[in-house]
Design a protein around this motif. Structure first.
Motif, PDB file in Angstrom:
ATOM      1  N   SER A  11     -20.375  16.049 -14.175  1.00  0.00           N
ATOM      2  CA  SER A  11     -19.642  16.959 -13.323  1.00  0.00           C
ATOM      3  C   SER A  11     -19.687  16.504 -11.788  1.00  0.00           C
ATOM      4  CB  SER A  11     -20.024  18.419 -13.424  1.00  0.00           C
ATOM      5  OG  SER A  11     -19.586  19.406 -12.411  1.00  0.00           O
ATOM      6  N   SER A  12     -18.550  16.585 -11.134  1.00  0.00           N
ATOM      7  CA  SER A  12     -18.655  16.219  -9.842  1.00  0.00           C
ATOM      8  C   SER A  12     -19.031  17.334  -8.880  1.00  0.00           C
ATOM      9  CB  SER A  12     -17.101  15.783  -9.167  1.00  0.00           C
ATOM     10  OG  SER A  12     -16.324  17.232  -9.443  1.00  0.00           O
ATOM     11  N   GLY A  13     -18.894  18.364  -9.410  1.00  0.00           N
ATOM     12  CA  GLY A  13     -19.700  19.453  -8.660  1.00  0.00           C
ATOM     13  C   GLY A  13     -21.248  19.368  -8.605  1.00  0.00           C
ATOM     14  N   PHE A  14     -21.704  18.847  -9.983  1.00  0.00           N
ATOM     15  CA  PHE A  14     -23.310  18.439 -10.043  1.00  0.00           C
ATOM     16  C   PHE A  14     -23.572  17.338  -9.035  1.00  0.00           C
ATOM     17  CE2 PHE A  14     -26.903  16.353 -11.575  1.00  0.00           C
ATOM     18  CZ  PHE A  14     -27.653  17.495 -11.780  1.00  0.00           C
ATOM     19  N   GLN A  15     -22.739  16.561  -9.162  1.00  0.00           N
ATOM     20  CA  GLN A  15     -23.119  15.355  -8.354  1.00  0.00           C
ATOM     21  C   GLN A  15     -23.262  15.590  -6.641  1.00  0.00           C
ATOM     22  OE1 GLN A  15     -24.174  12.312  -9.025  1.00  0.00           O
ATOM     23  NE2 GLN A  15     -24.261  13.016 -11.327  1.00  0.00           N
ATOM     24  N   SER A  16     -22.043  16.338  -6.387  1.00  0.00           N
ATOM     25  CA  SER A  16     -22.035  16.773  -4.926  1.00  0.00           C
ATOM     26  C   SER A  16     -23.110  17.404  -4.694  1.00  0.00           C
ATOM     27  CB  SER A  16     -20.794  17.546  -4.696  1.00  0.00           C
ATOM     28  OG  SER A  16     -20.889  17.938  -3.337  1.00  0.00           O
ATOM     29  N   ALA A  17     -23.610  18.295  -5.553  1.00  0.00           N
ATOM     30  CA  ALA A  17     -24.983  19.157  -5.234  1.00  0.00           C
ATOM     31  C   ALA A  17     -26.130  18.512  -5.251  1.00  0.00           C
ATOM     32  CB  ALA A  17     -25.055  20.449  -6.474  1.00  0.00           C
TER      33      ALA A  17
END
Length: 803
Positions: A175-181
């Motif tokens: 997930s891009s959201g996980f990578q960003s976090a």
């Protein structure tokens, strides 16, 4: 008592915001670093539980500058050091210990991995599977589940009630959201303002400061960020019954010194001496044991846990007695207790190695209970509550007998009629005394210098009938108070009984050792059939249970007995004392005269079983597959041992890389050299949630088959460097007295002479490719045999059930 040798550390904040503590300890042989990041599992966005723990794992996977085989873990292992990390609720710790000559390079690797982690997607996918294996093991581990259940009495919205270890579902790396976090968490918290670095070693403060400044250069600078305060705990106390009976007390708004006050309170709660809480509970048959400890502390919040080995129906009565004791304790003059507590903390520091001191410093632990800590303790006791009146059977515990320094022996080493002017003159009486001592089964070795405060004593009995499990439990129980007092005084005391052998071992400060030995022998020889058993322990993880069972599998099976008197009167004993000065040796006279059994300075060496495939099944009460493959040398020749040690060093990182990282068989994967009862072996261990023992053995054998090619790729320079790294680990200037003593004891058990360490180093330096390849072939062919400990039934040929 001896004067404290470790002063309080120097503290300062560097220009880029990194807080450092520096401790110069001239007597240390190694240096250590501990880095604390003020960020943990509770600082992660709620959408991504486990992210902090996952990041800790990723940081060890190497960087562009230091790939896996040159990264911190591989580097520390190659130089015989220690390395680990830990993610908790609000902190993440990284720590390692190395010889002084390798320490700077270790710090360089630590700063690089913190500042510039690789974190590519393939690495993340592989490491997520490792955390998934950890999660599966955690979900089946009774101890882990019990610990998690302790928080069930807290409000559901408090972060302690959440799941933060991470697994395949919570770590959505695609997930891009996980990578960003993940990137944001690293950038937000892994910067100088959030970090504290502790360095300990024999280097001067100026040298340590320079190392700290070099370390800080690679780190991104930034101010400290205030971590979000958790929701109130709201509850005051609650009870819980499971494998143990538990009482928990929750606190909000505690004053700042509450951590030192809580540690002081727990120390005296745990004290088992007459007049205290545990002794009274035992006398009333309400509880058999007590363990008090804070299991959470942050921002004025704390959770105090008291665990009792007791029936659940006794918990209300236990609670009443606890409040009664706390009322008594709150109204006492704590001055003598504070003095003894400070003395034992000083003793602990005196015998601590570099790594222990570094961790003490980074945690900012106090060396006692300060005046502000006294006020905090009073606040904690008021919060818990209790009656104004209390029973009159309570009293403060007796002083620790081993914390009081013995009076120096007058004219130590002189006989009657001599004065100090006669030193150096020999007499027939002295010659006879020395002759008796040299023929004694307790050998006072000169292999270690006696100029240190520390020493070691090994006392071994060979018995005709082995102690039964019940008798072993009573023997361990008899030593419990002596072991605690000795530990507080700087002496690590242990007793083990396996097969036809019993071993009493002491390491640490030598000054209390004669007195500790006297007390221990008295305890071991005065038990009877009515002596209480030790408490039942919750099983540990399967791989650890196999390691605990390992020593007994090296000894011949014999009949067992419950009779303690028979155990000692039919035994023969010998021993080894190392690093003891003349005064300590003289003070041991009384204790040596009280050793039960028949003195024997020619106890036989444990025989080697060659070429056998032995299988021992251990019931670990777990659905996970666990296996230890023990591969001993084919002989006790020191050249064979040297080759085995170098093989073990070469295999350590590649074995972990192959089975854990590449094949993802499980998270508990290791290989290491072990010496047990004088036998030298390489031990390969794996715990897997999916792969059976038979499959694990296939993977281990495939790894063995690749060892010769791995040796060939070393080249002459590589082999020379590896041999030098290994030989350096036995250098008296870098090897701890404790490690040296254990090596020399194992050498005695194997029948080697007192210059065993020097012979071993010489043999290591003489190793070449041909000798190492020959050793690898002996490993592949099982010339020394294989012994497998597993929690599964034995497969077919060539395996045979061990006796």
């Amino acid at each position: 008592m001896p004067a404290p040798t470790h002063p309080r550390p120097h503290t300062e904040t560097l220009a880029n915001g990194l807080r450092v503590t520096l401790r110069h300890v001239p007597g240390l042989k190694r240096s250590a670093a501990a880095l604390r990041v003020a960020a943990g599992s509770h600082d992660v966005p709620l959408a991504w539980p486990g992210l902090a723990h996952f990041l800790e794992h990723l940081l060890f996977l190497g960087t562009e500058r230091f790939p896996t085989d040159e990264a911190l873990m591989a580097y520390v292992q190659r130089h015989g050091g220690q390395v680990n990390a830990s993610t908790r609720e609000r902190t993440t710790d990284f720590f390692f210990q190395l010889p002084v000559s390798s320490f700077s390079a270790g710090l360089e690797r630590l700063s690089e991995m913190l500042a510039r982690p690789r974190m590519n997607l393939d690495d993340q996918l592989r490491e997520r599977e490792v955390l998934q294996a950890e999660f599966v093991a955690w979900s089946q581990d009774p101890m882990a589940q019990q610990q998690f259940a302790l928080y069930e009495g807290l409000p559901g919205e408090h972060p302690l009630r959440g799941f933060y270890a991470g697994n395949r579902d919570s770590l959505q790396v695609e997930s891009s959201g996980f990578q960003s976090a993940l990137k944001d968490f690293h950038q937000r918290f892994y910067r100088t303002g959030q970090m504290t670095l502790s360095l300990v070693g024999p280097q001067s403060i100026d040298e340590l400061r320079e190392l700290a400044q070099q370390f800080a250069t690679a780190l991104p600078a930034g101010d400290k960020i205030a971590q979000a305060e958790p929701l109130p705990l709201t509850v005051k106390s609650y009870q819980q019954v499971g494998a143990h009976a538990n009482l928990l007390f929750a606190f909000d708004g505690l004053p700042e010194p509450s951590a030192e006050a809580m540690a002081f309170l727990c120390h005296w709660l745990n004290n088992a001496k007459p007049g205290g809480l545990l002794a009274h509970l035992q006398r009333q048959n309400l509880a058999d044991s007590l363990k008090a400890a804070p299991i959470y502390q942050f921002a004025g919040q704390a959770l105090l846990h008291l665990q009792f080995h007791a029936a659940g129906e006794h918990l209300n009565a236990i609670h009443e007695q606890l409040l009664d004791w706390l009322s008594f304790f709150a109204r006492q003059d704590w001055t003598p207790l504070r003095e003894e507590y400070a003395a034992l903390l000083q003793r602990q520091q005196q015998v601590s190695g570099a790594l222990q001191l570094a961790r003490i410093d980074v945690e900012q632990k106090e060396s006692g209970l300060s005046e502000s800590g006294v006020a905090a303790l009073a606040h904690i006791l008021r919060e818990i509550g209790g009656a104004d009146n209390f029973s009159d059977h309570w009293h403060l515990p007796a002083a620790n007998p081993f914390l009081r320094a013995n009076e120096p022996l007058a004219n130590a080493g002189l006989i009657r009629g001599q004065t100090s002017a006669h030193r150096g003159l020999r007499t027939f009486a002295q010659d006879r005394s020395r002759s008796r001592r040299e023929r004694s089964p307790m050998h006072f070795s000169r292999a270690l210098p006696d100029s240190s405060d520390e020493g070691a004593i090994y006392l071994r009995w060979q018995v005709d009938m082995a102690a039964s499990a019940d008798l072993r439990s009573r023997l361990q129980r008899s030593l419990r108070q002596t072991r605690q007092d000795a530990s507080e005084a700087g002496v690590n005391l242990s007793f083990s009984a396996a097969g036809n052998q019993c071993l009493l071992k002491m390491t640490g400060l030598q000054e209390p050792m004669p007195s500790v030995l006297e007390h221990a022998l008295k305890c071991l020889t005065m038990i009877d059939a009515d002596s209480p058993r030790d408490e039942v322990q919750i099983p540990s993880m399967p791989i650890r249970q196999l390691l605990e069972a390992l020593p007994e599998k090296y000894l011949p099976p014999i009949e067992t007995s419950d009779d303690a008197k028979q155990l000692w009167t039919t035994s023969r004993w010998d021993g080894l004392a190392l690093g003891l000065n003349q005064q300590t040796q003289s003070a041991m006279g009384l204790a040596l005269s009280r050793i039960p059994g028949t003195p024997d300075n020619q106890l036989p060496v444990t025989p080697i079983t060659q070429g056998q495939y032995q299988w021992s099944q251990i019931n670990t009460a777990s659905s996970e597959h666990a296996l230890l493959l023990i591969c001993p040398t084919a002989s006790r020749d020191i050249a064979d041992e040297a080759a085995w040690r170098l093989l073990a060093q070469l295999c350590q990182t590649p074995f972990y890389q192959r089975l854990r990282v590449e094949l993802q068989l499980g998270y508990a994967v290791f290989s290491a050299l072990r010496q047990v009862h004088g036998t030298t072996a390489i031990v390969f261990g794996v715990q897997s949630p999916t792969a059976s023992a038979a499959i694990l053995l296939e993977h281990i054998q495939a790894f063995f088959n690749g060892i010769p090619a791995m040796i060939e790729t070393l080249g002459d320079a590589g082999l020379k460097q590896q041999s030098q790294n290994l030989a350096d680990q036995f250098n008296p200037a870098t090897q701890s007295n404790k490690d040296a003593a254990e090596l020399l004891w194992q050498g005695k058990l194997a029948g080697h002479s007192s210059d065993y360490r020097e012979q071993l180093v010489m043999a290591i330096r003489q190793l070449d490719h041909q000798a190492l390849l020959a050793a690898a072939q002996r490993l592949i062919n099982a010339n020394g045999g294989y012994h497998c400990l597993a929690n599964e039934p034995m497969p077919g040929a060539p395996w045979q059930a061990a006796n």
